[in-house]
Design a protein around this motif. Structure first.
Motif, PDB file in Angstrom:
ATOM      1  N   ALA A  66      42.223  34.015  46.281  1.00 19.03           N
ATOM      2  CA  ALA A  66      41.086  34.831  45.869  1.00 19.03           C
ATOM      3  C   ALA A  66      41.485  36.302  45.803  1.00 19.03           C
ATOM      4  N   THR A  67      40.920  37.020  44.819  1.00 20.68           N
ATOM      5  CA  THR A  67      41.165  38.452  44.735  1.00 20.68           C
ATOM      6  C   THR A  67      40.675  39.143  45.998  1.00 20.68           C
ATOM      7  N   LYS A  68      39.523  38.716  46.497  1.00 25.76           N
ATOM      8  CA  LYS A  68      38.957  39.277  47.722  1.00 25.76           C
ATOM      9  C   LYS A  68      38.280  38.153  48.495  1.00 25.76           C
ATOM     10  N   ASN A  69      38.574  38.068  49.785  1.00 26.96           N
ATOM     11  CA  ASN A  69      37.899  37.075  50.620  1.00 26.96           C
ATOM     12  C   ASN A  69      36.398  37.334  50.652  1.00 26.96           C
ATOM     13  N   ARG A  70      35.608  36.264  50.780  1.00 25.05           N
ATOM     14  CA  ARG A  70      34.162  36.408  50.877  1.00 25.05           C
ATOM     15  C   ARG A  70      33.715  36.642  52.325  1.00 25.05           C
ATOM     16  N   VAL A  71      34.645  36.526  53.271  1.00 28.86           N
ATOM     17  CA  VAL A  71      34.356  36.800  54.678  1.00 28.86           C
ATOM     18  C   VAL A  71      35.452  37.719  55.208  1.00 28.86           C
ATOM     19  N   HIS A  72      35.063  38.787  55.918  1.00 27.21           N
ATOM     20  CA  HIS A  72      36.071  39.688  56.471  1.00 27.21           C
ATOM     21  C   HIS A  72      35.561  40.321  57.758  1.00 27.21           C
ATOM     22  N   LEU A  73      36.469  40.953  58.481  1.00 23.61           N
ATOM     23  CA  LEU A  73      36.140  41.656  59.716  1.00 23.61           C
ATOM     24  C   LEU A  73      36.066  43.155  59.470  1.00 23.61           C
ATOM     25  N   ASP A  74      35.163  43.808  60.198  1.00 26.01           N
ATOM     26  CA  ASP A  74      35.125  45.263  60.270  1.00 26.01           C
ATOM     27  C   ASP A  74      35.448  45.660  61.705  1.00 26.01           C
ATOM     28  N   VAL A 109      39.948  50.519  54.021  1.00 26.20           N
ATOM     29  CA  VAL A 109      40.123  49.098  53.734  1.00 26.20           C
ATOM     30  C   VAL A 109      41.608  48.763  53.786  1.00 26.20           C
ATOM     31  N   LEU A 110      41.942  47.785  54.614  1.00 22.74           N
ATOM     32  CA  LEU A 110      43.321  47.341  54.779  1.00 22.74           C
ATOM     33  C   LEU A 110      43.381  45.829  54.601  1.00 22.74           C
ATOM     34  N   ALA A 111      44.597  45.301  54.584  1.00 27.92           N
ATOM     35  CA  ALA A 111      44.801  43.859  54.564  1.00 27.92           C
ATOM     36  C   ALA A 111      45.843  43.501  55.604  1.00 27.92           C
ATOM     37  N   ASP A 112      45.679  42.330  56.236  1.00 30.26           N
ATOM     38  CA  ASP A 112      46.657  41.870  57.223  1.00 30.26           C
ATOM     39  C   ASP A 112      47.930  41.399  56.512  1.00 30.26           C
ATOM     40  N   PRO A 113      48.955  40.936  57.212  1.00 32.06           N
ATOM     41  CA  PRO A 113      50.227  40.596  56.557  1.00 32.06           C
ATOM     42  C   PRO A 113      50.145  39.531  55.464  1.00 32.06           C
ATOM     43  N   GLU A 114      49.054  38.749  55.419  1.00 33.83           N
ATOM     44  CA  GLU A 114      48.916  37.759  54.349  1.00 33.83           C
ATOM     45  C   GLU A 114      47.794  38.116  53.380  1.00 33.83           C
ATOM     46  N   GLY A 115      47.362  39.381  53.395  1.00 32.17           N
ATOM     47  CA  GLY A 115      46.427  39.848  52.388  1.00 32.17           C
ATOM     48  C   GLY A 115      44.960  39.678  52.700  1.00 32.17           C
ATOM     49  N   ASN A 116      44.619  39.282  53.931  1.00 28.32           N
ATOM     50  CA  ASN A 116      43.212  39.145  54.293  1.00 28.32           C
ATOM     51  C   ASN A 116      42.612  40.529  54.567  1.00 28.32           C
ATOM     52  N   GLU A 117      41.629  40.897  53.777  1.00 28.97           N
ATOM     53  CA  GLU A 117      41.060  42.231  53.854  1.00 28.97           C
ATOM     54  C   GLU A 117      40.257  42.436  55.145  1.00 28.97           C
ATOM     55  N   PHE A 118      40.243  43.661  55.613  1.00 31.09           N
ATOM     56  CA  PHE A 118      39.368  44.061  56.709  1.00 31.09           C
ATOM     57  C   PHE A 118      39.138  45.556  56.600  1.00 31.09           C
ATOM     58  N   CYS A 119      38.145  46.058  57.310  1.00 29.47           N
ATOM     59  CA  CYS A 119      37.816  47.483  57.257  1.00 29.47           C
ATOM     60  C   CYS A 119      37.931  48.107  58.638  1.00 29.47           C
ATOM     61  N   VAL A 120      38.396  49.338  58.670  1.00 25.62           N
ATOM     62  CA  VAL A 120      38.353  50.156  59.877  1.00 25.62           C
ATOM     63  C   VAL A 120      37.228  51.162  59.660  1.00 25.62           C
ATOM     64  N   LEU A 121      36.120  50.967  60.347  1.00 19.95           N
ATOM     65  CA  LEU A 121      34.940  51.781  60.119  1.00 19.95           C
ATOM     66  C   LEU A 121      35.063  53.165  60.747  1.00 19.95           C
ATOM     67  N   GLU A 122      34.400  54.120  60.157  1.00 17.76           N
ATOM     68  CA  GLU A 122      34.213  55.403  60.811  1.00 17.76           C
ATOM     69  C   GLU A 122      33.310  55.177  62.033  1.00 17.76           C
ATOM     70  N   PRO A 123      33.322  56.075  63.019  1.00 15.83           N
ATOM     71  CA  PRO A 123      32.507  55.849  64.214  1.00 15.83           C
ATOM     72  C   PRO A 123      31.014  55.748  63.878  1.00 15.83           C
TER      73      PRO A 123
END
Length: 246
Positions: A66-74, A109-123
Motif C-alpha cells: 500500500a502507498t500508505k497504511n490505513r492504520v498507524h501510530l502517533d 511523518v516518518l516510516a519505520d525500516p519497512e516503510g510503516n508510517e507513523f507521526c511524531v506529534l508536536e506537544p
C-alpha cells in the motif's frame, strides 16, 4: 461482555529488525518467544491483564504494497525540544521521512525500516499522560459508523464523535487513544497494522465473536488454519483478532 485492545500487530518481512526498532523507539523491552514473532512492551506489561497496549511484530513473506497504511501510530512528545530530539533519534535508528500529502504541519511523518508510517506529534496537552504512544489512528470512510461498532465492541469510553473523527480511550484514563479519522479513499489491501483484542476471563471466546458479528463484524480467512484466536473485520474491512487467553 467486552474486549480490550492489547496488541498493535505489525506485519514485517523481518520481525526482529522492525521489533528492535520499535522497542528502541519507545524505550520498551524486546523479546521473542518463537521464530517469526518479536514483541516490544513496557517493563511489567502483563498481556493477560493489560494496561495500555504493546507491539507484536509478526513475520510475513509479503512486502508492504500500500502507498500508505490505513492504520498507524502517533508518538507523543512533551516539548518542542523533545520532539526534535525524538525525530533525530528515530532517524538514527533507521526511520526515514515520508510525504503522505501532509503539507505544512507541526508534526513529523516518518516510516519505520519497512516503510510503516507513523507521526511524531508536536506537544499536545491531551497526550501528556499516554506514554510514548499518543494514539492509534485508523483511516476510515465513516467515523460515526466506526464509533458505533467499536464503542460496543470494547470497554473503552467514547470521548468524541463527529463527521470527521471518533475518539476512544480506556475507561481507566490510561494508555493511548484510538482515533478513527475520515480519510479519502477506501481500503483495498490487507492492513499491515491491526489491533488484537482480549476478552475478560469470565467471558466466552466464541460468544464474544458471535456478539461482534451481530454488531457488524465479519469472519476473516487469511489462511490461519486451526488457531485458538478469531480473525474478524470491522464494518469497513479493517482486520482485528480476538486472542485466546491461553
Amino acid at each position: 461482555m467486552a474486549l480490550r485492545p492489547v496488541l498493535v500487530n505489525i506485519k514485517a518481512l523481518d520481525d526482529s529488525v522492525v521489533g528492535r526498532f520499535w522497542g528502541e523507539a519507545l524505550g520498551w523491552s524486546v523479546s521473542s518467544s518463537e521464530p517469526g514473532a518479536t514483541a516490544a512492551k513496557p517493563v511489567g506489561f502483563d498481556w493477560l491483564d493489560p494496561v495500555g497496549v504493546c507491539i507484536d511484530v509478526i513475520a510475513v513473506p509479503e512486502p508492504k504494497t500500500a502507498t500508505k497504511n490505513r492504520v498507524h501510530l502517533d508518538l507523543a512528545t512533551t516539548s518542542a525540544s523533545h520532539q526534535a530530539e525524538l525525530v533525530a533519534r528515530l532517524k538514527a535508528l533507521g526511520a526515514t521521512p515520508v510525504d503522505v500529502g501532509q503539507g505544512d504541519v507541526p508534526w513529523t511523518v516518518l516510516a519505520d525500516p519497512e516503510g510503516n508510517e507513523f507521526c511524531v506529534l508536536e506537544p499536545r496537552e491531551i497526550y501528556q499522560d499516554t506514554g510514548p504512544i499518543a494514539r492509534v489512528v485508523v483511516d476510515c470512510e465513516d467515523p460515526r459508523a466506526m464509533a458505533r461498532f467499536w464503542d460496543e465492541a470494547m470497554d473503552w469510553t467514547l470521548h468524541e464523535v463527529t463527521d470527521e473523527h471518533a475518539v476512544l480511550r480506556s475507561a481507566k484514563g490510561v494508555s493511548p487513544y484510538l482515533e478513527f479519522l475520515r480519510t479519502p479513499g477506501v481500503k483495498t489491501v490487507p492492513d499491515r497494522v491491526h489491533l488484537d483484542l482480549l476478552r475478560y476471563p469470565s467471558d466466552d471466546h466464541e460468544a464474544e465473536a458471535t456478539r461482534l458479528r451481530a454488531l457488524g463484524a465479519s469472519d476473516l480467512d487469511v489462511g490461519q488454519g486451526d488457531v485458538p484466536w478469531k480473525c474478524l473485520t470491522d464494518p469497513e474491512g479493517h482486520e482485528f483478532c480476538i486472542l485466546a487467553r491461553s
